[in-house]
Design an enzyme around this catalytic site. Structure first.
Site: not given
Ligand code: CO
Length: 203
Positions: A58, A63, A122-123, A164-165, A168
């Site tokens: 995701g 991000q 998370c990236l 989660h997304e 963000h």
């Molecule tokens: Co994330």
């Protein structure tokens, strides 16, 4: 979006720069998408390329340095329960899935189920994983790349990923959900690994 394309120019796509904590853009509240044009489609394709390159399932617009209310999710990953998708625009449900991915534009939470443990990473916080607690099921509405509205009912990993997304898009990171004890350990991890941790303002 100010990122300079690095790769993929031959294919008309670009890898975007993934923002890492404590980049302040990870704390912004995003803005509703109003225009569903080619520029949006290109951005969605670039987001997808970036997510696949980074081996994520995701990705949310902040991000990659954008303040648009957009998140994407890979539906082709094995073991991710496929969410139930219903059209709210009189289309076939499959019309809202683009090349095996869910493009969540202006997503809105409709309802959520009981809280369960969720193991996440998370990236934007490279190489850190931890268990938090979230609703195990979720119902949301969103628009696809054409602006058509649809409903998603998701459970388990798909539900965690969507939440989660969506977090963000309001400047919330999964580690904001850590218990007090785990937050202390996370702060220690940050110090040890050279990351600067800045709590969300107001939390
Ligand atoms: Co994330």
């Amino acid at each position: 979006m100010t990122d300079v394309p690095k790769f993929g120019l031959l294919f008309g796509m670009a890898l975007l720069d993934v923002k890492i904590i404590p980049d302040p853009i990870l704390r912004v509240t995003t803005e509703k998408v109003e225009v569903f044009d080619q520029k949006l489609h290109t951005f969605l394709d670039d987001m997808y390329e970036t997510m696949i390159d980074a081996i994520g399932i995701g990705l949310a617009a902040p991000q990659v340095g954008s303040t648009q209310r957009i998140a994407i999710m890979d539906l082709t990953i094995e073991g991710v329960p496929y969410p139930a998708i219903t059209s709210l625009s009189g289309k076939d449900a499959s019309a809202h899935v683009y090349n095996g991915r869910l493009e969540l534009i202006n997503p809105v939470l409709v309802s959520k189920g009981a809280i369960v443990p969720s193991d996440e990473g998370c990236l934007s916080i490279p190489d850190y994983r931890d268990s938090i607690k979230r609703p195990g099921t979720v119902v949301i509405t969103a628009q696809d790349r054409r602006g058509d509205e649809y409903k998603v009912e998701a459970e388990d990993l798909a539900a965690f990923c969507i939440q989660h997304e969506m977090d963000h898009l309001d400047g919330v990171l999964f580690v904001d959900h850590l218990s007090r004890l785990k937050m202390q350990l996370f702060r220690r991890w940050c110090a040890k690994n050279g990351f600067e941790w800045q709590p969300r303002i107001g939390s």
